[in-house]
Enzyme design. Structure first.
Site, PDB file in Angstrom:
ATOM      1  N   LYS A  50      21.437  21.747  -9.255  1.00  0.00           N
ATOM      2  CA  LYS A  50      21.228  22.584  -8.074  1.00  0.00           C
ATOM      3  C   LYS A  50      19.861  21.897  -7.306  1.00  0.00           C
ATOM      4  O   LYS A  50      19.797  21.790  -6.198  1.00  0.00           O
ATOM      5  CB  LYS A  50      20.939  23.941  -8.426  1.00  0.00           C
ATOM      6  CG  LYS A  50      22.108  24.745  -8.731  1.00  0.00           C
ATOM      7  CD  LYS A  50      21.832  26.249  -9.620  1.00  0.00           C
ATOM      8  CE  LYS A  50      22.872  26.778  -9.928  1.00  0.00           C
ATOM      9  NZ  LYS A  50      22.741  28.276 -10.366  1.00  0.00           N
ATOM     10  N   GLN A  94      18.693  32.553 -12.495  1.00  0.00           N
ATOM     11  CA  GLN A  94      19.612  31.934 -13.417  1.00  0.00           C
ATOM     12  C   GLN A  94      20.224  32.868 -14.686  1.00  0.00           C
ATOM     13  O   GLN A  94      19.154  33.038 -15.338  1.00  0.00           O
ATOM     14  CB  GLN A  94      19.135  30.495 -13.973  1.00  0.00           C
ATOM     15  CG  GLN A  94      20.298  29.691 -14.592  1.00  0.00           C
ATOM     16  CD  GLN A  94      21.232  29.274 -13.840  1.00  0.00           C
ATOM     17  OE1 GLN A  94      21.201  28.674 -12.772  1.00  0.00           O
ATOM     18  NE2 GLN A  94      22.691  29.498 -14.192  1.00  0.00           N
ATOM     19  N   ASP A 117      22.937  33.925  -3.907  1.00  0.00           N
ATOM     20  CA  ASP A 117      23.898  33.917  -4.780  1.00  0.00           C
ATOM     21  C   ASP A 117      25.013  34.954  -4.500  1.00  0.00           C
ATOM     22  O   ASP A 117      26.064  35.091  -4.954  1.00  0.00           O
ATOM     23  CB  ASP A 117      23.334  34.209  -6.315  1.00  0.00           C
ATOM     24  CG  ASP A 117      23.472  33.107  -7.118  1.00  0.00           C
ATOM     25  OD1 ASP A 117      24.164  31.964  -6.876  1.00  0.00           O
ATOM     26  OD2 ASP A 117      22.758  33.175  -8.296  1.00  0.00           O
TER      27      ASP A 117
END
Length: 282
Positions: A50, A94, A117
């Site tokens: 990422k 995460q 997200d």
């Protein structure tokens, strides 16, 4: 019939280039902060990918790594600080988190306008009701894959294997917005192949290596494989028995190189959207 391959790498690269072009026109460089708690090896790889992708399109990225022993209160305090930082456009925690930390309260602590997200309950609610808010990256990427091959979901029957909050449920909402008829199946669905064989578009997100066989797929269907597994030889594979199913389907996504690159591309796109909103461009 041998299915055509949906090249997620190529399609994702187009989205990255679009994002890069837009980033270059902003007044301030967007910033994404990724939080990792502990030393999960798979999470470390995902975060590295990422951050590399952010750098490629001109987004500033920063990893905030907290120890495995970090308390829920300390993690919430770190998120609160990032929420209040005007230079931060996106916050990503995460997953998975260590067992002593519940993911629900953590994800809901992220400000909805920085929830790139798309997991916050506010953005989930907007997705269900108005279609607004940040869309979860993997489902949004799947819609972009279908758009890229010129496939319209209107009037089509889409069958989703898996009901997760990350893929299955939000993807059903996005497909409904495209006027598809959506059937959601899961591990407790009896006679599963009865439903999968009706699908014009079959999405496998069930987490079982090579679970979908050729006799479960309607001739000419589009098959989207979200799975990331290891086969008996330790080789990366999806939830679909690709070699067999590609002889029945019309289009199919490979693993790797299908849905995966799209997930990261849509994360970059969401971070861009956040920066544009915060700079008054959208």
């Amino acid at each position: 019939m041998t299915a055509q391959i949906i090249d997620g790498k190529r399609i994702a690269q187009g989205i990255r280039q679009y994002t890069k072009d837009k980033v270059n026109k902003l007044l301030r460089v967007p910033k994404l902060v990724v939080i990792q708690v502990g030393e999960n090896p798979a999470s470390t790889v995902y975060i590295r990918n990422k951050i590399r992708a952010c750098n490629e399109v001109g987004i500033t990225s920063y990893e905030l790594r907290l120890p495995q022993t970090c308390s829920e209160a300390n993690l919430l305090e770190a998120i609160r600080s990032l929420n209040e930082d005007p230079t931060v456009d996106g916050i990503l925690v995460q997953l998975p988190l260590p067992s002593h930390i519940q993911s629900g309260p953590i994800l809901e602590a992220i400000h909805p306008e920085k929830d790139v997200d798309g997991f916050h309950i506010y953005n989930t609610g907007k997705l269900v009701t108005t279609g607004g808010g940040f869309k979860p990256c993997t489902p949004a990427g799947i819609i972009e894959l279908l758009n890229a091959i010129g496939y319209s979901l209107e009037g089509k029957h889409a069958v989703i294997l898996g009901r997760s909050n990350i893929v299955g449920k939000p993807l059903a909402m996005l497909m409904l917005q495209e006027n598809a008829t959506v059937t959601m199946t899961h591990s407790h669905t009896p006679n599963l192949s009865y439903y999968t064989k009706q699908a014009d578009v079959l999405v496998a997100a069930i987490g079982r290596a090579k679970f979908v066989k050729a006799d479960m797929v309607k001739k000419g269907a589009i098959v989207i494989d979200v799975g990331t597994n290891r086969d008996e030889n330790g080789k990366l594979c999806g939830d679909v028995d690709t070699d067999a199913v590609k002889e029945v389907a019309s289009w199919i996504t490979p693993v790797p190189g299908g849905v995966g690159p799209m997930t990261i591309a849509m994360l970059l796109h969401n971070t861009l959207l956040s920066a544009q909103k915060r700079q008054g461009i959208l």
